[in-house]
Design a protein around this motif. Structure first.
Motif, PDB file in Angstrom:
ATOM      1  N   CYS A  23      98.695  80.755  21.618  1.00 45.42           N
ATOM      2  CA  CYS A  23      99.193  80.964  22.975  1.00 45.42           C
ATOM      3  C   CYS A  23      98.754  79.818  23.884  1.00 45.42           C
ATOM      4  N   ALA A  24      97.506  79.398  23.755  1.00 41.55           N
ATOM      5  CA  ALA A  24      97.005  78.293  24.578  1.00 41.55           C
ATOM      6  C   ALA A  24      97.773  77.006  24.297  1.00 41.55           C
ATOM      7  N   ARG A  25      98.060  76.739  23.028  1.00 45.21           N
ATOM      8  CA  ARG A  25      98.814  75.535  22.663  1.00 45.21           C
ATOM      9  C   ARG A  25     100.227  75.588  23.248  1.00 45.21           C
ATOM     10  N   THR A  26     100.871  76.750  23.144  1.00 42.28           N
ATOM     11  CA  THR A  26     102.214  76.924  23.706  1.00 42.28           C
ATOM     12  C   THR A  26     102.184  76.761  25.225  1.00 42.28           C
ATOM     13  N   ALA A  27     101.172  77.321  25.857  1.00 38.66           N
ATOM     14  CA  ALA A  27     101.055  77.204  27.317  1.00 38.66           C
ATOM     15  C   ALA A  27     100.883  75.743  27.731  1.00 38.66           C
ATOM     16  N   ARG A  28     100.086  74.990  26.997  1.00 37.74           N
ATOM     17  CA  ARG A  28      99.900  73.566  27.324  1.00 37.74           C
ATOM     18  C   ARG A  28     101.212  72.798  27.185  1.00 37.74           C
ATOM     19  N   ASP A  29     101.965  73.081  26.131  1.00 36.76           N
ATOM     20  CA  ASP A  29     103.268  72.422  25.946  1.00 36.76           C
ATOM     21  C   ASP A  29     104.226  72.785  27.086  1.00 36.76           C
ATOM     22  N   ARG A  30     104.237  74.056  27.459  1.00 33.28           N
ATOM     23  CA  ARG A  30     105.118  74.520  28.526  1.00 33.28           C
ATOM     24  C   ARG A  30     104.759  73.862  29.860  1.00 33.28           C
ATOM     25  N   VAL A  31     103.472  73.765  30.137  1.00 38.10           N
ATOM     26  CA  VAL A  31     103.025  73.134  31.389  1.00 38.10           C
ATOM     27  C   VAL A  31     103.494  71.684  31.436  1.00 38.10           C
ATOM     28  N   ALA A  32     103.399  70.990  30.329  1.00 40.30           N
ATOM     29  CA  ALA A  32     103.843  69.587  30.292  1.00 40.30           C
ATOM     30  C   ALA A  32     105.342  69.478  30.578  1.00 40.30           C
ATOM     31  N   ARG A  33     106.126  70.418  30.069  1.00 44.90           N
ATOM     32  CA  ARG A  33     107.585  70.401  30.292  1.00 44.90           C
ATOM     33  C   ARG A  33     107.989  70.833  31.695  1.00 44.90           C
ATOM     34  N   LEU A  34     107.215  71.716  32.306  1.00 43.55           N
ATOM     35  CA  LEU A  34     107.619  72.294  33.591  1.00 43.55           C
ATOM     36  C   LEU A  34     106.917  71.672  34.793  1.00 43.55           C
ATOM     37  N   ARG A  35     106.292  70.551  34.583  1.00 41.94           N
ATOM     38  CA  ARG A  35     105.654  69.860  35.709  1.00 41.94           C
ATOM     39  C   ARG A  35     106.732  69.461  36.712  1.00 41.94           C
ATOM     40  N   ARG A  36     106.516  69.770  37.979  1.00 41.21           N
ATOM     41  CA  ARG A  36     107.490  69.498  39.031  1.00 41.21           C
ATOM     42  C   ARG A  36     106.763  69.004  40.279  1.00 41.21           C
ATOM     43  N   PRO A  37     107.345  68.039  40.994  1.00 38.91           N
ATOM     44  CA  PRO A  37     106.730  67.606  42.259  1.00 38.91           C
ATOM     45  C   PRO A  37     107.119  68.550  43.397  1.00 38.91           C
ATOM     46  N   GLY A  38     106.268  68.629  44.391  1.00 37.35           N
ATOM     47  CA  GLY A  38     106.583  69.404  45.589  1.00 37.35           C
ATOM     48  C   GLY A  38     105.895  70.764  45.625  1.00 37.35           C
ATOM     49  N   ASP A  39     106.049  71.418  46.758  1.00 35.55           N
ATOM     50  CA  ASP A  39     105.449  72.735  46.958  1.00 35.55           C
ATOM     51  C   ASP A  39     106.219  73.798  46.178  1.00 35.55           C
ATOM     52  N   VAL A  40     105.496  74.721  45.594  1.00 35.58           N
ATOM     53  CA  VAL A  40     106.107  75.809  44.836  1.00 35.58           C
ATOM     54  C   VAL A  40     106.488  76.926  45.799  1.00 35.58           C
ATOM     55  N   LEU A  41     107.704  77.397  45.634  1.00 36.95           N
ATOM     56  CA  LEU A  41     108.224  78.486  46.452  1.00 36.95           C
ATOM     57  C   LEU A  41     108.774  79.557  45.518  1.00 36.95           C
ATOM     58  N   ILE A  42     108.298  80.785  45.663  1.00 43.44           N
ATOM     59  CA  ILE A  42     108.857  81.887  44.886  1.00 43.44           C
ATOM     60  C   ILE A  42     110.130  82.330  45.582  1.00 43.44           C
ATOM     61  N   LEU A  43     111.244  82.230  44.886  1.00 48.29           N
ATOM     62  CA  LEU A  43     112.532  82.618  45.438  1.00 48.29           C
ATOM     63  C   LEU A  43     112.739  84.125  45.333  1.00 48.29           C
ATOM     64  N   ASN A  44     112.258  84.706  44.239  1.00 46.27           N
ATOM     65  CA  ASN A  44     112.414  86.133  44.014  1.00 46.27           C
ATOM     66  C   ASN A  44     111.340  86.555  43.029  1.00 46.27           C
ATOM     67  N   TYR A  45     110.690  87.686  43.294  1.00 49.90           N
ATOM     68  CA  TYR A  45     109.708  88.209  42.348  1.00 49.90           C
ATOM     69  C   TYR A  45     109.905  89.707  42.178  1.00 49.90           C
ATOM     70  N   ARG A  46     110.080  90.121  40.937  1.00 53.70           N
ATOM     71  CA  ARG A  46     110.141  91.546  40.595  1.00 53.70           C
ATOM     72  C   ARG A  46     108.830  91.883  39.906  1.00 53.70           C
ATOM     73  N   PRO A  47     108.025  92.747  40.505  1.00 55.95           N
ATOM     74  CA  PRO A  47     106.711  93.056  39.924  1.00 55.95           C
ATOM     75  C   PRO A  47     106.814  93.783  38.593  1.00 55.95           C
ATOM     76  N   SER A  48     105.742  93.713  37.845  1.00 53.71           N
ATOM     77  CA  SER A  48     105.698  94.343  36.528  1.00 53.71           C
ATOM     78  C   SER A  48     105.750  95.862  36.624  1.00 53.71           C
ATOM     79  N   VAL A  49     105.159  96.399  37.645  1.00 56.06           N
ATOM     80  CA  VAL A  49     105.073  97.845  37.851  1.00 56.06           C
ATOM     81  C   VAL A  49     105.257  98.107  39.337  1.00 56.06           C
ATOM     82  N   ARG A  50     106.064  99.069  39.685  1.00 53.55           N
ATOM     83  CA  ARG A  50     106.251  99.411  41.105  1.00 53.55           C
ATOM     84  C   ARG A  50     105.014 100.087  41.685  1.00 53.55           C
TER      85      ARG A  50
END
Length: 148
Positions: free
Chosen positions: A66-93
């Motif tokens: 899982c850690a190896r996959t997470a590191r690979d994913r982080v490398a692919r999803l690196r983005r410049p700028g401020d992060v903004l959540i457009l929509n969030y559906r919680p796991s449990v209401r």
């Protein structure tokens, strides 16, 4: 004698009402805590900081695959700028006890295109401690994709 039992009943009812109100308030704030933790992990991911992502996903950090996959994913999803959540559906209401589920986060960084990811979350209800633990973060899914 009637007056004393009436006062006792009113005081007891007040304590019960306050107790139930506090439990519900604590249960309802779990969604906000969950969203805040998800925003923190998404910011770390967009910065390209795999160590910070794994720090916020301790269950994933303990599993080498899982850690190896997470590191690979982080490398692919690196983005410049401020992060903004457009929509969030919680796991449990609303949960009064321990439950796990998948939240769905649609986010973007800067002027980039939206990214949608599922977040596996374990939430403790007010009867079991009230905590929120992020367990895992998925690869991006389709913009209209579901996490269930």
């Amino acid at each position: 004698m009637r007056r004393a039992s009436a006062i006792t009943a009113i005081v007891f009812g007040g304590f019960v009402f306050l107790g139930v109100s506090l439990l519900l308030a604590r249960a309802l704030t779990g969604q906000g805590v969950e969203r805040t933790k998800v925003l923190e992990v998404l910011r770390a991911q967009a910065r390209g900081d795999a160590d910070a992502v794994l720090e916020r996903l301790p269950a994933c950090a303990r599993e080498p695959a899982c850690a190896r996959t997470a590191r690979d994913r982080v490398a692919r999803l690196r983005r410049p700028g401020d992060v903004l959540i457009l929509n969030y559906r919680p796991s449990v209401r609303l949960s009064l006890t321990r439950r796990a589920g998948s939240g769905r986060a649609a986010w973007r960084a800067g002027g980039g295109l939206p990214v949608v990811q599922c977040v596996r979350v374990r939430r403790e209800g007010p009867l079991t401690g009230g905590g929120v633990e992020l367990l895992a973060l998925s690869n991006p899914i389709a913009l209209d994709g579901s996490c269930h």
